[in-house]
Motif scaffolding. Structure first.
Motif, PDB file in Angstrom:
ATOM      1  N   GLU A   1     -50.374  -5.984  60.888  1.00 53.69           N
ATOM      2  CA  GLU A   1     -50.216  -7.226  60.127  1.00 53.69           C
ATOM      3  C   GLU A   1     -51.425  -7.515  59.223  1.00 53.69           C
ATOM      4  O   GLU A   1     -51.275  -8.059  58.137  1.00 53.69           O
ATOM      5  CB  GLU A   1     -49.964  -8.407  61.069  1.00 53.69           C
ATOM      6  CG  GLU A   1     -48.655  -8.305  61.862  1.00 53.69           C
ATOM      7  CD  GLU A   1     -47.408  -8.270  60.998  1.00 53.69           C
ATOM      8  OE1 GLU A   1     -47.505  -8.387  59.769  1.00 53.69           O
ATOM      9  OE2 GLU A   1     -46.308  -8.097  61.576  1.00 53.69           O
TER      10      GLU A   1
ATOM     11  N   GLU B   1     -39.722  -6.483  59.235  1.00 55.76           N
ATOM     12  CA  GLU B   1     -39.635  -5.087  58.834  1.00 55.76           C
ATOM     13  C   GLU B   1     -39.020  -4.199  59.901  1.00 55.76           C
ATOM     14  O   GLU B   1     -39.211  -4.436  61.082  1.00 55.76           O
ATOM     15  CB  GLU B   1     -41.045  -4.571  58.532  1.00 55.76           C
ATOM     16  CG  GLU B   1     -41.978  -4.477  59.760  1.00 55.76           C
ATOM     17  CD  GLU B   1     -42.613  -5.793  60.189  1.00 55.76           C
ATOM     18  OE1 GLU B   1     -42.207  -6.846  59.667  1.00 55.76           O
ATOM     19  OE2 GLU B   1     -43.502  -5.765  61.048  1.00 55.76           O
TER      20      GLU B   1
ATOM     21  N   HIS C   1     -44.945  -7.319  51.279  1.00 49.10           N
ATOM     22  CA  HIS C   1     -45.432  -7.306  52.662  1.00 49.10           C
ATOM     23  C   HIS C   1     -44.510  -6.466  53.567  1.00 49.10           C
ATOM     24  O   HIS C   1     -44.973  -5.578  54.282  1.00 49.10           O
ATOM     25  CB  HIS C   1     -45.526  -8.746  53.183  1.00 49.10           C
ATOM     26  CG  HIS C   1     -46.063  -8.862  54.568  1.00 49.10           C
ATOM     27  ND1 HIS C   1     -47.349  -9.255  54.833  1.00 49.10           N
ATOM     28  CD2 HIS C   1     -45.499  -8.628  55.774  1.00 49.10           C
ATOM     29  CE1 HIS C   1     -47.547  -9.258  56.128  1.00 49.10           C
ATOM     30  NE2 HIS C   1     -46.434  -8.877  56.738  1.00 49.10           N
ATOM     31  N   GLU C   2     -43.223  -6.756  53.515  1.00 45.42           N
ATOM     32  CA  GLU C   2     -42.305  -6.065  54.434  1.00 45.42           C
ATOM     33  C   GLU C   2     -42.144  -4.596  54.053  1.00 45.42           C
ATOM     34  O   GLU C   2     -42.018  -3.745  54.921  1.00 45.42           O
ATOM     35  CB  GLU C   2     -40.949  -6.773  54.492  1.00 45.42           C
ATOM     36  CG  GLU C   2     -41.010  -8.261  54.844  1.00 45.42           C
ATOM     37  CD  GLU C   2     -41.859  -8.610  56.065  1.00 45.42           C
ATOM     38  OE1 GLU C   2     -41.980  -7.772  56.982  1.00 45.42           O
ATOM     39  OE2 GLU C   2     -42.419  -9.732  56.084  1.00 45.42           O
TER      40      GLU C   2
ATOM     41  N   HIS D   1     -45.012  -2.572  55.388  1.00 42.44           N
ATOM     42  CA  HIS D   1     -44.951  -2.241  56.821  1.00 42.44           C
ATOM     43  C   HIS D   1     -44.435  -0.826  57.065  1.00 42.44           C
ATOM     44  O   HIS D   1     -44.588  -0.287  58.164  1.00 42.44           O
ATOM     45  CB  HIS D   1     -44.097  -3.253  57.577  1.00 42.44           C
ATOM     46  CG  HIS D   1     -44.869  -4.458  58.033  1.00 42.44           C
ATOM     47  ND1 HIS D   1     -45.977  -4.353  58.829  1.00 42.44           N
ATOM     48  CD2 HIS D   1     -44.683  -5.781  57.797  1.00 42.44           C
ATOM     49  CE1 HIS D   1     -46.452  -5.574  59.078  1.00 42.44           C
ATOM     50  NE2 HIS D   1     -45.689  -6.453  58.462  1.00 42.44           N
TER      51      HIS D   1
ATOM     52  N   ALA E   1     -51.095  -5.339  56.254  1.00 46.33           N
ATOM     53  CA  ALA E   1     -49.978  -5.806  55.428  1.00 46.33           C
ATOM     54  C   ALA E   1     -50.395  -7.052  54.642  1.00 46.33           C
ATOM     55  O   ALA E   1     -50.135  -7.147  53.442  1.00 46.33           O
ATOM     56  CB  ALA E   1     -48.753  -6.089  56.299  1.00 46.33           C
TER      57      ALA E   1
ATOM     58  N   TYR F   1     -53.161 -11.828  61.270  1.00 41.27           N
ATOM     59  CA  TYR F   1     -52.915 -11.907  59.819  1.00 41.27           C
ATOM     60  C   TYR F   1     -54.182 -12.261  59.017  1.00 41.27           C
ATOM     61  O   TYR F   1     -54.882 -11.361  58.573  1.00 41.27           O
ATOM     62  CB  TYR F   1     -51.772 -12.885  59.527  1.00 41.27           C
ATOM     63  CG  TYR F   1     -50.421 -12.447  60.065  1.00 41.27           C
ATOM     64  CD1 TYR F   1     -49.481 -11.845  59.225  1.00 41.27           C
ATOM     65  CD2 TYR F   1     -50.082 -12.630  61.401  1.00 41.27           C
ATOM     66  CE1 TYR F   1     -48.244 -11.442  59.701  1.00 41.27           C
ATOM     67  CE2 TYR F   1     -48.842 -12.237  61.891  1.00 41.27           C
ATOM     68  CZ  TYR F   1     -47.925 -11.637  61.043  1.00 41.27           C
ATOM     69  OH  TYR F   1     -46.710 -11.238  61.520  1.00 41.27           O
TER      70      TYR F   1
HETATM   71 ZN   LIG Z   1     -45.940  -8.432  58.685  1.00 41.85          ZN
END
Ligand SMILES: [Zn+2]
Length: 711
Positions: free
Chosen positions: A410, A370, A387-388, A391, A413, A471
């Motif tokens: 993260e 991102e 996800h991106e 961000h 996300a 994550y």
């Molecule tokens: Zn990420």
């Protein structure tokens, strides 16, 4: 401070107008650098930015020339930097990210030999219009990816400085966040000399870019001219300022149409490329205000599809850039982005997408990356697309310090992309499914010496600790928080946190205090064990007596309880309890089992991360193996795609192991030739030939079917 103390504090303030200057956190540890910010009033115990909060800003004017055949970038920039801090600044730290390719500089992972260089070549460096000799070791120091200037005259509080530089560097080939993806397609990021962050917690951020953590950036305005050969398209952060000068009228018409259209428009189509795409003017001018970074991408054989998405009454231009030879794979990418933006804006987190554009460029091999208003992704997958794009909120809009706490972006996300994908793309969302998503990656990690407290700087972690804490582990903690607070309160806190800290830089404590302030709850029972301490998460069935199930907490970290019961007539019942059942430090919890006489099977937390799953089942896993006639031939190694997985036997129980990922999943027998994971998300069926030998395996991994050969 404790909630009670906070109340007393408030009352005494109201009654006696006492100003308390030394209030402090007594419930859990706070690093001294962060404590100082509360004392100074730049941060506040209610989780809002303090009354004296400040951050420095910058205006970048950049001209960049790209020579795609030489893979060379040369640029020239002028930055106006504003000292909004209350103190004079005696030095200036500038980041040269491409120095990560410089011979001898530290890196967290290896690069292609041909990318190793002598670093960024600088010339015409000026500070406040005065030329600077970068070879002067008395006042200029190049260290890692930073160049540090001692200023002749400090920048006084409230004043500004100008920094000018020309530079040149090679575009790297290593498959990283920036670089060459095919001979004429590149994604260019981390490409300009960037003023490092100077903040109220640490002062200058000297942490180098070492390829591991991604961002901690200041707020800036960008005015960028990108000059390319005429047969290239350029996509970039911000708004394209001169389309009428650059684009041929036939393309310009389609570009304008896309800005008005809810349906995807092929701005540059396969046909346009075949006919020989060319622009009228080779300088693409982009501007972006109040963003944390700037990136761009180019290609001479990528298609460009685009449409608008209306967000909160505003039109946002959504674009996709992809190789024309794979057109079929990407025909829905713009629509998937529109749908993602809608649900991110309206539901989770439910904060309107804050910028004017978003472009997904297909380049990176494996995953996505991102930048503000830009993503560099490996394909059209829904998960990576959401996800991106997510961000945008963290670390772009809310500028968290990802170098120190990557879970601050993260984790959100990972958590949010799973939630949006399950809810709006698969029509199937539940807490069990959100927890299950991360369980396989976490179980083996919990309680290991890799499992360090999340307050440890992400940049100082090894790669496995960094990945799991940033994550799946933090996504799990956010899911625990969501489950505990309930839909309405959790979403109010989540949105409140983003809105309070929009364009600003919260620390972990600003996150903790915002959630406490908005929910009205003391959440120290969750923050302390999960963010500040070593320990594990592990619950077990202690006993079942008549209608009483006693669950024991063998770990230190609180998890919710999900009890799944199966009855004689195959009906099922689920009972769930918030993780705060452990908040008083109790080691056991009693659960009432309805219709206990008819229960045939029961499990506790079969989908929730747990360090030892063997003690979570009734009847026990050992009992499930009674009567099973598993062939001895199934045990051994299997080549599945590009890794080796093993079926091993330990105390008569079968496990699936992938040694390189520290993964060990206990299994139970479904039939003589089939095993299943305890949560039923994965199954392993063996191919037995006529002579009784096992020749292969068929694995159903969360719905993905893979086959492998016995080795
Ligand atoms: Zn990420």
């Amino acid at each position: 401070m404790m909630k009670k103390q906070a109340k007393t504090f408030l009352i005494s303030t109201l009654l006696f107008s006492v100003v308390i200057v030394n209030a402090q956190e007594t419930r859990f540890f706070m690093p001294k650098e962060i404590q100082k910010a509360y004392i100074n009033g730049t941060r506040s115990y209610d989780g809002k930015p303090g009354q004296k909060y400040w951050h420095n800003t910058a205006d970048y004017a950049i001209d960049v020339n790209v020579n795609p055949s030489e893979k060379l970038i040369s640029g020239s920039e002028k930055v106006t930097y504003y000292n909004n801090s209350p103190k004079p600044m005696n030095s200036l730290v500038v980041r040269l990210y491409y120095d990560v390719y410089k011979r001898g500089n530290p890196r967290s992972s290896s690069l292609m030999e041909k990318d190793i260089s002598d670093g960024v070549r600088l010339s015409n460096v000026k500070i406040n219009e005065k030329e600077i000799n970068v070879e002067n070791n008395q006042s200029v120091r190049r260290s890692g990816t930073n160049i540090i200037f001692q200023l002749e005259k400090p920048i006084k509080a409230g004043k500004k400085l100008t920094f000018e530089v020309d530079w040149e560097q090679k575009i790297p080939f290593s498959n990283r966040r920036t670089g060459v993806y095919d001979s004429t397609s590149c994604f260019i990021a981390y490409f300009y000399p960037q003023i490092a962050v100077y903040d109220d917690i640490y002062g200058w951020d000297y942490m180098n870019y070492i390829l591991q953590t991604e961002f901690y950036n200041g707020l800036a305005n960008f005015d960028v001219n990108i000059t390319m050969p005429k047969n290239y398209v350029v996509w970039a952060t911000g708004t394209f300022q001169n389309p009428d000068k650059v684009l041929h009228p036939s393309i310009l018409g389609k570009y304008r149409k896309a800005k008005e259209s809810g349906e995807t428009i092929e701005v540059v189509s396969a046909d346009d490329l075949k006919k020989g795409f060319s622009v009228l003017d080779s300088t693409w001018h982009y501007k972006a205000d109040e963003v944390s970074d700037f990136a761009f991408a180019f290609s001479d054989h990528y298609q460009w599809s685009a449409a608008k998405q209306v967000v909160d009454g505003r039109d946002v231009l959504v674009s996709s850039a992809f190789p024309t030879e794979k057109e079929k794979d990407f025909k829905n990418l713009t629509a998937v982005q529109q749908k993602s933006m809608k649900h991110l804006s309206e539901d989770v987190p439910g904060v309107p997408y804050p910028y004017e554009a978003f472009t997904t460029f297909i380049g990176l091999r494996g995953g996505g990356m991102e930048f503000p208003m830009m993503a560099n992704n490996d394909g059209p997958g829904t998960g990576v697309t959401i996800h991106e794009m997510f961000h945008t909120y963290f670390p772009m809009y809310v500028r968290v310090n990802e170098k120190r706490w990557a879970w601050m972006d993260e984790g959100w996300a990972s958590y949010t992309d799973a939630l949006i994908e399950k809810k709006y793309f698969n029509n199937k969302v539940s807490f069990s499914a959100l927890f299950a998503q991360n369980k396989t990656q976490i179980d083996g990690f919990l309680g290991s010496n890799m499992d360090v407290p999340l307050l440890v700087n992400s940049q100082n972690m090894d790669q496995q600790s960094y990945f799991v804490t940033s994550y799946p582990l933090s996504a799990t903690i956010y899911t625990i928080l969501h489950h505990h607070l309930g839909e309405e309160v959790f979403m109010k806190c989540y949105r409140g946190y983003i809105n309070r800290w929009a364009k600003k830089s919260p620390t972990p404590y600003d996150f903790f205090y915002t959630f406490e302030n908005i929910s009205g709850e003391d959440l120290a029972w969750l923050w302390k064990p999960w963010f500040m301490e070593f320990g594990t998460a592990d619950v077990a069935i202690q006993s079942i007596k008549k209608n009483k199930l006693i669950v024991e907490n063998l770990g230190q970290k609180p998890v919710p309880l999900f009890v799944d019961i199966m009855y004689q007539d195959s009906t099922t019942k689920s009972i769930s309890k918030s993780a705060n059942i452990w908040s008083k430090g109790n080691k056991t919890v009693e659960i009432n089992l309805p219709d206990y006489k008819k229960i045939t099977q029961l499990s506790v937390n079969k989908q929730i991360p747990d360090a030892d799953n063997m003690d979570n089942f009734y009847p026990s896993i050992e009992q499930r193996y009674k009567g099973a006639k598993l062939s001895e031939n199934i045990f051994g190694d299997y080549k599945i795609r590009n890794f080796v997985g093993s079926i091993v036997k330990d105390a008569n129980i079968a496990f699936f192991e992938i040694a390189q990922f520290n993964m060990r999943i206990p299994l139970y027998p479904v039939s003589d030739i089939k095993l299943s994971s305890l949560d039923d998300s994965k199954s392993f069926e063996f191919k037995i030939d006529q002579s009784g030998d096992c020749t292969g395996i068929s694995v159903d991994w969360d719905g993905f079917v893979l086959t492998g050969e016995k080795l």
